[in-house]
Enzyme design. Sequence first.
Site, PDB file in Angstrom:
ATOM      1  CB  ALA A  66      -0.870  -0.007   1.246  1.00 45.07           C
ATOM      2  N   GLY A 112       0.460  -4.949   0.939  1.00 43.82           N
ATOM      3  CA  GLY A 112      -0.744  -5.002   0.104  1.00 43.82           C
ATOM      4  C   GLY A 112      -0.514  -5.716  -1.226  1.00 43.82           C
ATOM      5  CD  GLU A 115      -2.453  -7.357   3.223  1.00 39.95           C
ATOM      6  OE1 GLU A 115      -2.083  -6.228   2.851  1.00 39.95           O
ATOM      7  OE2 GLU A 115      -3.035  -7.558   4.295  1.00 39.95           O
ATOM      8  CD  GLU A 135       1.663  -5.381   5.782  1.00 35.87           C
ATOM      9  OE1 GLU A 135       2.437  -6.342   6.018  1.00 35.87           O
ATOM     10  OE2 GLU A 135       0.914  -5.349   4.801  1.00 35.87           O
TER      11      GLU A 135
HETATM   12  N1  COA Z   1       4.600   3.038  -0.634  1.00 40.90           N
HETATM   13  C1  COA Z   1       4.987   4.182  -1.202  1.00 40.90           C
HETATM   14  N2  COA Z   1       6.098   4.299  -1.948  1.00 40.90           N
HETATM   15  C2  COA Z   1       6.829   3.202  -2.124  1.00 40.90           C
HETATM   16  C3  COA Z   1       6.502   1.962  -1.557  1.00 40.90           C
HETATM   17  C4  COA Z   1       5.306   1.895  -0.782  1.00 40.90           C
HETATM   18  N3  COA Z   1       4.866   0.766  -0.231  1.00 40.90           N
HETATM   19  N4  COA Z   1       7.437   1.042  -1.897  1.00 40.90           N
HETATM   20  C5  COA Z   1       8.337   1.697  -2.655  1.00 40.90           C
HETATM   21  N5  COA Z   1       7.979   2.990  -2.796  1.00 40.90           N
HETATM   22  C6  COA Z   1       8.683   4.046  -3.529  1.00 40.90           C
HETATM   23  C7  COA Z   1       9.900   4.556  -2.783  1.00 40.90           C
HETATM   24  O1  COA Z   1       9.523   5.513  -1.815  1.00 40.90           O
HETATM   25  C8  COA Z   1      10.718   5.119  -3.899  1.00 40.90           C
HETATM   26  O2  COA Z   1      10.158   6.356  -4.286  1.00 40.90           O
HETATM   27  P1  COA Z   1      11.149   7.639  -4.559  1.00 40.90           P
HETATM   28  O3  COA Z   1      12.010   7.192  -5.725  1.00 40.90           O
HETATM   29  O4  COA Z   1      10.190   8.742  -4.918  1.00 40.90           O
HETATM   30  O5  COA Z   1      11.914   7.853  -3.305  1.00 40.90           O
HETATM   31  C9  COA Z   1      10.438   4.164  -5.064  1.00 40.90           C
HETATM   32  O6  COA Z   1       9.219   3.507  -4.740  1.00 40.90           O
HETATM   33  C10 COA Z   1      11.502   3.117  -5.243  1.00 40.90           C
HETATM   34  O7  COA Z   1      11.675   2.416  -4.023  1.00 40.90           O
HETATM   35  P2  COA Z   1      13.104   2.246  -3.308  1.00 40.90           P
HETATM   36  O8  COA Z   1      12.840   2.026  -1.843  1.00 40.90           O
HETATM   37  O9  COA Z   1      14.011   3.361  -3.662  1.00 40.90           O
HETATM   38  O10 COA Z   1      13.607   0.894  -3.982  1.00 40.90           O
HETATM   39  P3  COA Z   1      14.635  -0.168  -3.378  1.00 40.90           P
HETATM   40  O11 COA Z   1      14.986  -1.072  -4.492  1.00 40.90           O
HETATM   41  O12 COA Z   1      15.744   0.518  -2.660  1.00 40.90           O
HETATM   42  O13 COA Z   1      13.803  -0.984  -2.284  1.00 40.90           O
HETATM   43  C11 COA Z   1      11.877  -2.151  -1.404  1.00 40.90           C
HETATM   44  C12 COA Z   1      12.721  -1.797  -2.663  1.00 40.90           C
HETATM   45  C13 COA Z   1      10.632  -2.866  -1.924  1.00 40.90           C
HETATM   46  C14 COA Z   1      12.666  -3.065  -0.497  1.00 40.90           C
HETATM   47  C15 COA Z   1      11.487  -0.851  -0.664  1.00 40.90           C
HETATM   48  O14 COA Z   1      10.923   0.056  -1.603  1.00 40.90           O
HETATM   49  C16 COA Z   1      10.489  -1.043   0.438  1.00 40.90           C
HETATM   50  O15 COA Z   1      10.825  -1.540   1.508  1.00 40.90           O
HETATM   51  N6  COA Z   1       9.218  -0.622   0.205  1.00 40.90           N
HETATM   52  C17 COA Z   1       8.171  -0.671   1.216  1.00 40.90           C
HETATM   53  C18 COA Z   1       7.695  -2.075   1.400  1.00 40.90           C
HETATM   54  C19 COA Z   1       6.636  -2.122   2.487  1.00 40.90           C
HETATM   55  O16 COA Z   1       6.893  -1.896   3.653  1.00 40.90           O
HETATM   56  N7  COA Z   1       5.409  -2.446   2.069  1.00 40.90           N
HETATM   57  C20 COA Z   1       4.313  -2.594   2.967  1.00 40.90           C
HETATM   58  C21 COA Z   1       3.521  -1.356   3.008  1.00 40.90           C
HETATM   59  S1  COA Z   1       2.136  -1.531   4.093  1.00 40.90           S
END
Ligand code: COA
Length: 260
Positions: A66, A112, A115, A135
């Site tokens: 999400a 999400g 999910e 989460e």
């Molecule tokens: N919500 C909003 N933005 C998200 C996102 C999320 N769940 N997951 C990734 N993004 C965005 C990042 O903020 C980043 O945006 P920016 O370039 O404007 O800063 C872009 O997507 C790329 O992500 P980034 O984190 O730079 O990539 P990465 O390869 O370093 O890491 C992940 C990949 C998936 C490990 C990391 O993005 C992450 O941990 N995301 C959140 C996962 C999460 O907790 N999901 C559950 C949400 S309830």
Amino acid sequence: MSYNNIIADFDNGITTITINRPKKLNALNKETIAELHEAFKEADQDIDVKVIIITGSGEKAFVAGADISEFAHFDVNEGKLLAAKGQELLFDFVAHLSTPVIAAVNGFALGGGLELAMSCHIRVASDNARMGLPETSLGVIPGYGGTQRLPQLIGKGRAMELIMTAGMIDANTALGYGLVNHVSSQEELLPLAQKIAGKIMKNSSVAIASAIKAINGNYEDGVNGFELEINEFGNCFGTEDFGEGTTAFLEKRPADFPGK
Ligand code: COA
């Protein structure tokens, strides 16, 4: 219909919905959830659509969760509403569609994202896919059905560990857990999903809709799945597809189901 965050393509009985926010790793914001609801609804209502495939654009992510930026400031009531609305519009909605939905998990499926994949009827993954419900690392729990569907699919102990550690598993571990049915290379992922769709499409779509309903009955409170199955089984006898399927068998020819 045209969308800002998703692409919906129809070809040869299959609607492929691609979540298209690759710069945000296809994170599910409010608008994307609303668009997905519309696209799934439209595909489900179209008799020519026999299978729906959902995937993410880019090579990195199916859906990275999400959109955290949208709910970081929410209070208790807004949090409850977020989960309830999301479940109603997308996650429960997809799980209960009459048209089979295959998730082609092409990279990160987190929060999400996982999910959503778990709401689909079938999951396949590419070998670069990584899955988890992180989460608790954000101070929250999965709210789009994750605490229910993950233990249903992989068992309580593994679900407890994955949710409490906020960890990620790779595609082959997911395969071993039964979280996905098949793993392929990235290039072969959509062809694999299409191959499964092709096998499904040969069968009666009305019988498949009944099967989805009966199988879901096993996981719903207050529903006796065996009674539901008896009912759905009986209803099949009133369909044109049943007439065609049994006649075709007796005439030793392939069935040509009208889907009614
Ligand atoms: N919500 C909003 N933005 C998200 C996102 C999320 N769940 N997951 C990734 N993004 C965005 C990042 O903020 C980043 O945006 P920016 O370039 O404007 O800063 C872009 O997507 C790329 O992500 P980034 O984190 O730079 O990539 P990465 O390869 O370093 O890491 C992940 C990949 C998936 C490990 C990391 O993005 C992450 O941990 N995301 C959140 C996962 C999460 O907790 N999901 C559950 C949400 S309830």
